[in-house]
Design an enzyme around this catalytic site. Structure first.
Site, PDB file in Angstrom:
ATOM      1  N   GLN A   1     -54.566 138.527  69.846  1.00 49.21           N
ATOM      2  CA  GLN A   1     -53.803 138.885  71.041  1.00 49.21           C
ATOM      3  C   GLN A   1     -52.459 139.503  70.694  1.00 49.21           C
ATOM      4  O   GLN A   1     -51.984 140.418  71.389  1.00 49.21           O
ATOM      5  CB  GLN A   1     -53.612 137.646  71.927  1.00 49.21           C
ATOM      6  CG  GLN A   1     -52.930 137.936  73.254  1.00 49.21           C
ATOM      7  CD  GLN A   1     -52.880 136.725  74.157  1.00 49.21           C
ATOM      8  OE1 GLN A   1     -53.757 135.860  74.114  1.00 49.21           O
ATOM      9  NE2 GLN A   1     -51.851 136.613  74.973  1.00 49.21           N
TER      10      GLN A   1
ATOM     11  N   CYS B   1     -62.193 130.248  71.313  1.00 50.34           N
ATOM     12  CA  CYS B   1     -62.135 129.568  70.015  1.00 50.34           C
ATOM     13  C   CYS B   1     -61.292 128.296  70.085  1.00 50.34           C
ATOM     14  O   CYS B   1     -61.418 127.416  69.232  1.00 50.34           O
ATOM     15  CB  CYS B   1     -61.603 130.505  68.936  1.00 50.34           C
ATOM     16  SG  CYS B   1     -59.938 131.124  69.233  1.00 50.34           S
TER      17      CYS B   1
ATOM     18  N   HIS C   1     -58.587 131.553  75.215  1.00 51.67           N
ATOM     19  CA  HIS C   1     -59.343 131.819  73.992  1.00 51.67           C
ATOM     20  C   HIS C   1     -60.465 130.797  73.825  1.00 51.67           C
ATOM     21  O   HIS C   1     -60.210 129.595  73.716  1.00 51.67           O
ATOM     22  CB  HIS C   1     -58.410 131.765  72.779  1.00 51.67           C
ATOM     23  CG  HIS C   1     -57.407 132.879  72.747  1.00 51.67           C
ATOM     24  ND1 HIS C   1     -57.450 133.881  71.805  1.00 51.67           N
ATOM     25  CD2 HIS C   1     -56.346 133.165  73.557  1.00 51.67           C
ATOM     26  CE1 HIS C   1     -56.442 134.730  72.022  1.00 51.67           C
ATOM     27  NE2 HIS C   1     -55.766 134.303  73.077  1.00 51.67           N
TER      28      HIS C   1
ATOM     29  N   CYS D   1     -62.036 137.560  69.517  1.00 52.22           N
ATOM     30  CA  CYS D   1     -61.158 137.059  68.469  1.00 52.22           C
ATOM     31  C   CYS D   1     -61.757 137.391  67.109  1.00 52.22           C
ATOM     32  O   CYS D   1     -62.931 137.112  66.850  1.00 52.22           O
ATOM     33  CB  CYS D   1     -60.997 135.543  68.632  1.00 52.22           C
ATOM     34  SG  CYS D   1     -60.314 134.714  67.189  1.00 52.22           S
ATOM     35  N   GLU D   2     -60.965 137.993  66.237  1.00 47.97           N
ATOM     36  CA  GLU D   2     -61.495 138.402  64.935  1.00 47.97           C
ATOM     37  C   GLU D   2     -61.699 137.237  63.972  1.00 47.97           C
ATOM     38  O   GLU D   2     -62.357 137.403  62.948  1.00 47.97           O
ATOM     39  CB  GLU D   2     -60.579 139.441  64.295  1.00 47.97           C
ATOM     40  CG  GLU D   2     -59.221 138.934  63.870  1.00 47.97           C
ATOM     41  CD  GLU D   2     -58.369 140.025  63.239  1.00 47.97           C
ATOM     42  OE1 GLU D   2     -57.536 139.677  62.391  1.00 47.97           O
ATOM     43  OE2 GLU D   2     -58.522 141.215  63.588  1.00 47.97           O
ATOM     44  N   HIS D   3     -61.156 136.072  64.296  1.00 51.71           N
ATOM     45  CA  HIS D   3     -61.297 134.927  63.397  1.00 51.71           C
ATOM     46  C   HIS D   3     -62.630 134.212  63.552  1.00 51.71           C
ATOM     47  O   HIS D   3     -63.194 133.729  62.575  1.00 51.71           O
ATOM     48  CB  HIS D   3     -60.146 133.933  63.632  1.00 51.71           C
ATOM     49  CG  HIS D   3     -58.802 134.517  63.380  1.00 51.71           C
ATOM     50  ND1 HIS D   3     -57.685 134.192  64.121  1.00 51.71           N
ATOM     51  CD2 HIS D   3     -58.393 135.448  62.477  1.00 51.71           C
ATOM     52  CE1 HIS D   3     -56.640 134.877  63.678  1.00 51.71           C
ATOM     53  NE2 HIS D   3     -57.038 135.643  62.685  1.00 51.71           N
ATOM     54  N   HIS D   4     -63.140 134.139  64.800  1.00 56.18           N
ATOM     55  CA  HIS D   4     -64.390 133.416  65.044  1.00 56.18           C
ATOM     56  C   HIS D   4     -65.426 134.265  65.774  1.00 56.18           C
ATOM     57  O   HIS D   4     -66.537 133.804  66.013  1.00 56.18           O
ATOM     58  CB  HIS D   4     -64.122 132.150  65.868  1.00 56.18           C
ATOM     59  CG  HIS D   4     -63.186 131.192  65.201  1.00 56.18           C
ATOM     60  ND1 HIS D   4     -61.832 131.171  65.480  1.00 56.18           N
ATOM     61  CD2 HIS D   4     -63.394 130.235  64.259  1.00 56.18           C
ATOM     62  CE1 HIS D   4     -61.241 130.240  64.742  1.00 56.18           C
ATOM     63  NE2 HIS D   4     -62.157 129.668  63.997  1.00 56.18           N
TER      64      HIS D   4
END
Length: 206
Positions: free
Chosen positions: A139, A169, A167, A98-101
């Site tokens: 995703q 996250c 996920h 995941c690119e956010h976390h």
């Protein structure tokens, strides 16, 4: 830039071996060492001595998709064939970040296409999943990239992609929902027709 290669080096759009840049490894290793120290750990203790280097190499492996060409992978195994019924490869294992976390998400990908004069080697569909998954991702975009790559390169009568993933996250931080899954889908061509779409969904057990 000097590169360390773990196995025999081959020039190909999809690499099944691990390849690391010494410069990138050193730079990322130093940053991991700083992060671990800032979090209150002692990077000189036995268990952490090689952790920054291992983490640097792991991140290069998990993001190697940036250096691979999914279009060339498909073009390398396209064959003229008159078959014009649905082709499905389901339950393709998926592992991405995941690119956010920068935490993992993982699950399964189901892909179908209806040929339009050409078929593609079946192993190439899981390979392009890996190419796009081994990048920092969400995703939703991953689903779109796989769909568009097959549609634009193979020019089939239709393409369908469904991804089901969990996920980390959402599971090990944040809302901490252990049993939640996320489903995304995309359809092109003949799969935009409800009867064709329903046939596909039935065949993958949805």
């Amino acid at each position: 830039m000097h590169k360390q290669v773990d196995f025999i080096e081959l020039i190909m759009p999809y690499k099944s071996f691990e390849e690391y840049s010494d410069d990138v490894t050193d730079n990322v290793k130093n940053k991991y060492q700083e992060i671990i120290t800032d979090l209150g750990e002692d990077t000189s203790r036995d268990g952490l001595l090689k952790t920054p280097e291992r983490a640097a190499k792991a991140m290069q492996f998990l993001t190697q998709g940036y250096d691979q060409d999914p279009v060339e992978i498909l073009k390398g195994a396209m064959f003229k064939e008159s078959y014009n019924e649905m082709v499905i490869v389901k339950d393709i294992e998926l592992y991405s970040l995941c690119e956010h976390h920068i935490l993992p998400f993982f699950g399964k990908v189901h892909i179908a296409y209806i040929p339009n004069g050409q078929i593609v080697g079946l192993s190439k569909l899981p390979r392009i999943v890996d190419v796009f998954a081994r990048r920092l991702q969400v995703q939703e975009r991953l689903t779109q990239q796989i769909l568009d790559c097959i549609n634009d390169t193979l020019n089939p009568q239709g393409v369908a992609v469904v991804i089901e993933a969990s996920h980390m996250c959402m599971m090990m931080r944040g809302v901490q929902k252990q049993n939640s899954t996320t489903t995304t889908s995309g359809f092109r061509g003949q799969f935009e027709k409800i009867e064709t779409r329903n046939e596909f969904l039935k065949l993958i057990g949805k």
